[in-house]
Design an enzyme around this catalytic site. Structure first.
Site, PDB file in Angstrom:
ATOM      1  N   ASP A   1       1.629  -2.601  -6.682  1.00 17.96           N
ATOM      2  CA  ASP A   1       2.879  -2.981  -6.196  1.00 17.96           C
ATOM      3  C   ASP A   1       3.425  -4.481  -6.251  1.00 17.96           C
ATOM      4  OD1 ASP A   1       2.644  -0.211  -5.823  1.00 17.96           O
ATOM      5  OD2 ASP A   1       2.479  -0.357  -3.592  1.00 17.96           O
TER       6      ASP A   1
ATOM      7  N   ASP B   1      -3.191   7.415  -7.781  1.00 20.45           N
ATOM      8  CA  ASP B   1      -3.009   6.528  -6.983  1.00 20.45           C
ATOM      9  C   ASP B   1      -3.623   6.385  -5.780  1.00 20.45           C
ATOM     10  OD1 ASP B   1      -1.157   4.222  -6.325  1.00 20.45           O
ATOM     11  OD2 ASP B   1       0.338   5.594  -5.458  1.00 20.45           O
TER      12      ASP B   1
HETATM   13  C1  NOJ Z   1       1.583   3.134  -4.048  1.00 16.70           C
HETATM   14  C2  NOJ Z   1       1.766   2.848  -5.430  1.00 16.70           C
HETATM   15  O1  NOJ Z   1       1.363   1.696  -5.992  1.00 16.70           O
HETATM   16  C3  NOJ Z   1       3.363   3.003  -6.011  1.00 16.70           C
HETATM   17  O2  NOJ Z   1       3.505   2.895  -7.306  1.00 16.70           O
HETATM   18  C4  NOJ Z   1       3.767   4.475  -5.623  1.00 16.70           C
HETATM   19  O3  NOJ Z   1       5.135   4.541  -6.003  1.00 16.70           O
HETATM   20  C5  NOJ Z   1       3.578   4.695  -4.157  1.00 16.70           C
HETATM   21  N1  NOJ Z   1       2.197   4.562  -3.782  1.00 16.70           N
HETATM   22  C6  NOJ Z   1       3.935   6.206  -3.600  1.00 16.70           C
HETATM   23  O4  NOJ Z   1       3.154   7.132  -4.310  1.00 16.70           O
END
Ligand code: NOJ
Length: 970
Positions: free
Chosen positions: A644, A568
Site C-alpha cells: 500500500d 493479499d
Molecule cells: C490491502 C492490499 O494491499 C490492497 O492492495 C487491497 O486493495 C486491500 N488490501 C483490499 O483487499
C-alpha cells in the site's frame, strides 16, 4: 469485537484524514522498535568484545562432507554444536545449534530446493588454538580459532570474511523458568511439548483415543530427540540456564501495547556477526522502503525483517514491511559476496562500517597519508528463535552470487506471458457491468491490456472462493467474455477465513482441524476484512494440499481457465493482533510456535495457491499468483508487489530501489501499484507512474476503494495519449521481457538489475538507484520528479556506446548527460553490442500478439558487433519444460553479417511468427543487403538508411523466427 471495531474505525478515520490532505505517516507506536522487542534489545546489549565462546578442538570431527565441533559458552557452560559444510559452487554453510537442546529448535523447511551438494573438507594444519581447513574446490581456506571463537575465511592470502570476529555470537539456550525448576523438570517440559504436538495429530472427526493409545503416544513422543543426549543431561543443562543471573524482563513474557506474548519457551534468540573487510557497499535484505544501498544502522534501529501489514508505510527507514528475504549482498570492485541467514523468525540486521560518516575527502586523506584503516562493513544478524543456519555465498562475481543463491532456493518461475502485460486493478470493480465497461474502455481507447482484477468486494461477504450473488451473479459468463477477447481475470483469495458456520470453506477447515491454534489449543481467531476469521495453518502440508484442491474448477465455483489469483494480507494481517499480525504464541502443526515460522506464512500461502492452479489444469498450465508477503524462495511461486504505497512522488521514486533489492535476492517479478494506492494522483504523477511501471517487471495499476476512478482515459486526451504510449511501449518489448524472464528462470539473474551488476568495477554505479538495467541490454532512467525538465543519466562502460531507443542517437560512455525531458519522455537506452527483439503491431492483449512478426534492433558496439537472443514458447504451459517445446534463438552481428542460429538445440517450437524488420543502429550505408538461408538462393533485401542517425532499416527479411539465416551488408 470491540477491538476490531476500534481498528476499523481508526482505519476509517485515518483514511478520511489522509484524503483531506493530512501528513502521510505510519503510526509508529503500532510497531516495535528494537528496544521494544525484548530479544533484539538483549542481543544488542551484548557489545562487541571478546566472545565468551570457545571451540573445543578436541571435539572436532571431520567426515566426508562436514566438520563438526563443539562450542562452549565459558560463562554458562552450555555447549553448542557447530557444523560446517563446503558446498559445491563456492559456498559454505554454517549451522549452530545447541548440542543437547531441551527440545528441538525450529529448522526452516521447504525453502531450500534440495540438500545442497557438498564438497570435501580437509584439515590443512592445526595448533593449540586453531585449525586450518581447506574449503570448496581448494580455492578457500578457513581458519577456526578456538579461543575466543572466531572463523576467518580466506581466498588465497586475502581475508574475505570473518565470523564472530566481534564476539557477537549470542545463543540463548532453551531452559526452564526459574520458579518452575523445582518441578519435575524433564517430565514437565517433554509433556508440554507432547500436548502441543498432539493438538495437531487429533482430527475432531476421529474417535477419542483409548487410554492405552494415549499412553503409547505419550511414551513415544517422550523419546529423546537427540540421539546422543539423555534426559538427565538435558535436565542438567536446563539447571544451568535456570541458575543464571536474573533473567531480563521480557524474557519469559513480553507485553506490547495491549498484547502479552506468553513465551512458554523463554528466551530463545540467536545472533551472530560477520565482518567484511574491504566492503563499503551492502544491499538486499528486503523488504524495506529504503535506498538500494543499505545504510549503517548505528544510532538507529537495525533493519527489521518481520512480515507486517504496515498502514501508511514511511519511506527511507529500516522498519519491517510485508515480506522478508534474509539475504545480504556485499560488493566492492574486487568481489561480490552474499550472506543468506536461513531463519523465519523475527530478525533484525545491524550494519556498521568503519567508514560510515567519513566524507570522500576524509577517505582520500586517509589513503594518501597511508594511515587509514581498510574499509570494513560488519553485519550482525539477530533472530528470535530457531537455529543459526547461514550460507556464505562467495561469488566472486555478482552473477556467481545469483547462481549460487538460485542453486539453494530456486529461480524465478517463468511467468505466463500474459502476466507480463498490463494489469488493470482497483478496489473494487463493482460488478459485472463495471468489469465489462472497463474492459470495453480499453478497446474504445485502443489501449492494450491483459488482466482485470477483482478485489475483496467481489466475494460474498469476504468469503473467498465465492462471488457476491448480486454484483457477480454470472462469473463464468463474465470470464468467458474476457476469454473471447483473449484476456484474463485475477480474483483475490486472502488467507483469513470468515468464521461462519454457513461457509463451506470454514467448515471444512475446521472439521479437518486445519486452523492455526491458540496457545490453549483452540482455533485461533483474529479480525480481518470478514470480521472474525480463522487462519489456515499453511505450514501443514495436508492443509496446503487441501487448499490447492480448492482451486479445482468444480471446487471454486464460477472459476475458469482464465481466472488467476491474488494472495493479499498473508503476513498474516490480523487487525486486532500484536503489530497487526498473529500472536507469536499461536501454535502450528508440529507444535511450532508462530514465532518460529512467522516470516514463512505468506510464502506457504502463495506456494499452495500456485500449486492449486497447476493442479486444476492437470499439471499443464503455468500459474499466476501475486503475493504481498514473501520469504526466500518465493520467486518459485509468482509475483510480488510493494503493497500500500501512496500517490506521491517519493513513493513513485522508491518503487525502483524496492524492486531492485528484491531482484538481487531472486525475486524478479516485482512491481508497485501504478498511480499509488492511497490518495488521488494528479494527472502528471499518474502519467509518470505509467511510464515507470511500463519498465518494471510487474505492471499493474491499483487504487484504494476511496480514491476516485482512474482508468487511463479519465484524464483528458493528452494524458490518455501519454498513458497509451507508455503501455504500448511495454507491449512492443514483451519479447524482450519474456526473454529476460527466461534468463532469470534459468540462472536466477535479476530481470531488473542495478548498474553495478553489469559494471561491478565502476564505483560510480554502486549507489545509483534512480536508473537501472533490464537484462543486460536496456538502461532505464525514468522521470520520477514533479515538473521535471530533465534528468541526469549516467551511461556506464568505458569505451562503450549507448543508443537512445527513441531518437536512436548514439552516445559515448562513460558519461553523465543531462537529458531534457517532456511529458512524453521515458529515457531508455540500448547498450551498444546488444540485440533486442520487439513486436511493434498494436493489439488488444499479449495473447493476440502470439504470431505477430518481430523487429530486431541491432545496436552496434564500438567494434561494430552485437549479439542478443530471444526466447519463444507457447506462453502458458509447461511444455517448454516437459516436451522441449521452445525456441531459444541467438543473433549475432559481426563482419557486417547478422546471423540467426539456435542457442539451444534441445528446444523446438512451431510458430508462424516471422521477422518483418531489422533495424541496425550505428550502421553505415551498404551498397546492397543479402539474405541467405540454407538451401535457398540468396535474395536481396530492401533497405533505407538515415545518414544523420546512422540507422539502417532492412525491410521484410520474412524469415521464420525459428529459422537459421544470415544477412550480409555489402
Ligand atoms: C490491502 C492490499 O494491499 C490492497 O492492495 C487491497 O486493495 C486491500 N488490501 C483490499 O483487499
Amino acid at each position: 469485537m470491540a477491538a476490531a471495531g476500534g481498528r476499523f474505525r481508526m482505519a476509517a478515520v485515518a483514511w478520511v484524514v489522509l484524503f483531506l490532505g493530512a501528513v502521510w505517516a505510519v503510526d509508529r507506536s503500532n510497531f516495535k522498535t528494537c528496544d521494544q522487542s525484548s530479544f533484539c534489545k538483549r542481543q544488542r546489549n551484548t557489545k562487541a568484545g571478546s566472545s565468551p565462546y570457545r571451540a573445543l578442538l578436541d571435539s572436532l570431527q571431520l567426515s566426508q562432507d562436514s566438520m563438526k565441533i563443539q562450542l562452549v559458552n565459558e560463562a554458562n557452560k552450555v555447549p553448542l554444536l557447530l557444523e560446517l559444510y563446503g558446498l559445491k559452487g563456492n559456498m559454505t554453510r554454517i549451522r549452530i545449534n545447541e548440542l543437547n537442546p531441551l527440545k528441538p529448535r525450529y529448522e526452516v523447511p521447504d525453502v531450500l530446493i534440495g540438500d545442497p551438494p557438498t564438497t570435501r573438507l580437509s584439515v590443512m594444519g592445526r595448533d593449540d588454538n586453531s585449525v586450518e581447513l581447506s574449503l570448496g574446490e581448494g580455492t578457500h581456506k578457513l581458519i577456526l580459532t578456538a579461543k575466543p571463537f572466531r572463523m576467518d575465511l580466506l581466498e588465497g592470502r586475502e581475508l574475505v570474511l570473518s565470523v564472530n570476529s566481534r564476539g557477537l555470537l549470542v545463543f540463548e539456550h532453551l531452559r526452564l523458568k526459574k520458579d518452575s525448576f523445582s518441578d519435575k523438570v524433564s517430565s514437565t517440559v517433554v509433556s508440554m511439548w507432547d500436548r502441543i504436538k498432539n493438538l495437531f495429530s487429533r482430527a475432531p472427526s476421529k474417535e477419542p483415543a483409548t487410554e492405552e493409545e494415549g499412553a503409547a503416544e505419550a511414551s513415544d513422543a517422550s523419546l529423546p530427540t537427540e540421539q546422543e543426549s539423555t534426559e538427565s543431561e538435558k535436565t542438567e543443562e536446563a539447571s544451568k540456564g535456570a541458575d543464571e543471573a536474573e533473567e531480563e524482563p521480557g524474557s519469559w513474557e513480553e507485553t506490547f501495547k495491549t498484547h502479552t506474548d506468553s513465551k512458554p519457551n523463554g528466551p530463545t534468540s540467536v545472533g551472530l556477526d560477520f565482518s567484511l573487510p574491504g566492503v563499503e557497499n551492502v544491499y538486499g535484505i528486503p523488504e524495506h522502503a529504503d535506498n538500494l544501498r543499505l545504510r549503517t544502522t548505528e544510532g538507529g534501529d537495525p533493519y527489521r525483517l518481520y512480515n507486517l501489514d504496515v498502514f501508511q508505510y514511511e519511506l527511507y527507514n529500516p522498519m519491517a514491511l510485508y515480506g522478508s528475504v534474509p539475504v545480504l549482498l556485499a560488493h566492492n570492485t574486487q568481489r561480490t559476496m552474499g550472506i543468506f541467514w536461513l531463519n523465519a523468525a523475527e530478525t533484525w540486521v545491524d550494519i556498521t562500517s568503519n567508514t560510515a560518516g567519513k566524507t570522500l575527502f576524509g577517505k582520500m586523506l586517509d589513503y594518501m597519508q597511508g594511515g587509514g584503516e581498510t574499509p570494513q562493513t560488519d553485519v550482525r544478524w539477530m533472530s528470535e528463535s530457531g537455529i543459526v543456519d547461514v550460507f556464505l555465498l562467495l561469488g566472486p562475481s555478482p552473477k556467481d552470487i545469483f547462481r549460487q543463491y538460485a542453486s539453494l532456493t530456486g529461480t524465478q518461475a517463468l511467468p505466463p506471458l500474459f502476466s507480463l502485460g498490463y494489469h488493470q486493478s482497483r478496489w473494487n470493480y463493482n460488478d459485472e457491468e463495471d468489469v465489462n465497461a472497463v474492459d470495453n474502455g480499453f478497446d474504445e481507447h485502443d489501449i492494450p491490456y491483459d488482466v482485470i482484477w477483482l478485489d475483496i468486494e467481489h466475494a460474498d461477504g469476504k468469503r473467498y472462493f465465492t462471488w457476491d450473488p448480486n454484483k457477480f451473479p454470472h462469473p463464468r459468463e463474465m470470464l468467458q467474455r474476457l476469454a473471447a477477447k483473449r484476456r484474463q481475470m485475477v480474483s483475490i483469495v486472502d488467507p483469513h477465513i470468515k468464521v461462519d458456520s454457513g461457509y463451506r470453506v470454514h467448515n471444512e477447515i475446521r472439521s479437518r482441524n486445519f486452523y492455526v491454534k491458540t496457545k490453549d489449543g483452540n482455533d485461533y481467531e483474529g479480525w480481518c476484512w470478514p470480521g472474525s476469521a480463522g487462519y489456515p495453518d499453511f505450514t501443514n502440508p495436508e492443509m496446503r494440499a487441501w487448499w490447492s484442491s480448492m482451486f479445482a474448477y468444480d471446487q471454486y465455483e464460477g472459476s475458469m481457465e482464465n481466472l488467476y489469483t491474488w494472495n493479499d494480507m498473508n503476513e498474516p494481517s490480523v487487525f486486532n493482533g500484536p503489530e497487526v499480525t498473529m500472536h507469536k504464541d499461536a501454535v502450528h502443526q508440529g507444535g511450532w510456535e508462530h514465532r518460529d515460522i512467522h516470516n514463512l506464512y505468506g510464502f506457504y500461502v502463495q506456494m499452495a495457491t500456485a500449486l492449486g492452479q497447476v493442479q486444476r489444469s492437470g499439471g499443464v498450465e503455468r500459474p499466476f499468483v501475486l503475493t504481498r508477503a514473501f520469504f526466500a524462495g518465493s520467486q518459485r511461486y509468482g509475483a510480488v508487489w510493494t503493497g500500500d504505497n501512496a500517490a506521491e512522488w517519493d513513493h513513485l521514486k522508491i518503487s525502483i530501489p524496492m524492486c531492485l533489492s528484491l531482484g538481487l535476492v531472486g525475486i524478479s517479478f516485482c512491481g508497485a501499484d501504478v498511480g499509488g494506492f492511497f490518495k488521488n494522483p494528479e494527472p502528471e504523477l499518474l502519467v509518470r507512474w505509467y511510464q515507470v511501471g511500463a519498465y518494471q517487471p510487474f505492471f499493474r495499476a491499483h487504487a484504494h476503494v476511496d480514491t476516485t476512478r482512474r482508468e487511463p482515459w479519465l484524464f483528458g486526451e493528452d494524458n490518455e495519449a501519454l498513458i497509451r504510449d507508455a503501455i504500448r511501449q511495454r507491449y512492443a518489448l514483451l519479447p524482450f521481457w519474456y526473454t529476460a524472464f527466461y534468463h532469470s528462470y534459468r540462472t536466477g539473474e535479476p530481470v531488473m538489475r542495478p548498474l553495478w551488476v553489469e559494471y561491478p568495477q565502476d564505483v560510480t554505479t554502486f549507489s545509483i538507484d534512480d536508473q537501472y538495467l533490464l537484462g543486460d541490454a536496456l538502461l532505464v532512467h525514468p522521470v520520477t520528479a514533479q515538473g521535471a525538465r530533465g534528468v541526469q543519466v549516467y551511461l556506464p562502460g568505458k569505451g562503450e556506446v549507448w543508443y537512445d531507443v527513441h531518437t536512436h542517437q548514439k552516445l559515448h560512455a562513460p558519461q553523465t548527460l543531462y537529458l531534457t525531458v517532456t511529458m512524453s519522455s521515458i529515457p531508455v537506452y540500448q547498450r551498444g553490442g546488444s540485440i533486442v527483439a520487439r513486436k511493434e503491431r498494436v493489439r488488444r492483449s499479449s495473447d493476440c500478439m502470439q504470431n505477430d512478426p518481430y523487429t530486431l534492433y541491432v545496436a552496434l558496439g564500438p567494434q561494430g558487433t552485437a549479439k542478443g537472443d530471444l526466447y519463444v514458447d507457447d506462453g502458458h504451459t509447461y511444455n517448454f519444460e516437459t516436451k522441449g517445446q521452445y525456441l531459444h534463438r541467438r543473433f549475432s552481428f559481426s563482419g557486417n553479417t547478422l546471423t540467426a542460429s539456435s542457442a539451444d538445440p534441445k528446444g523446438s517450437y512451431e510458430t508462424s511468427a516471422w521477422i518483418e524488420r531489422v533495424v541496425i543502429l550505428g550502421a553505415g550505408k551498404p551498397a546492397a543487403v543479402f539474405l541467405k538461408q540454407a538451401g535457398v538462393a540468396e535474395t536481396r533485401l530492401d533497405f533505407t538508411h538515415e545518414a544523420e542517425t546512422s540507422v539502417l532499416t532492412l525491410r521484410k527479411p520474412a524469415v521464420n523466427i525459428g529459422a537459421d539465416w544470415s544477412i550480409s551488408l555489402r
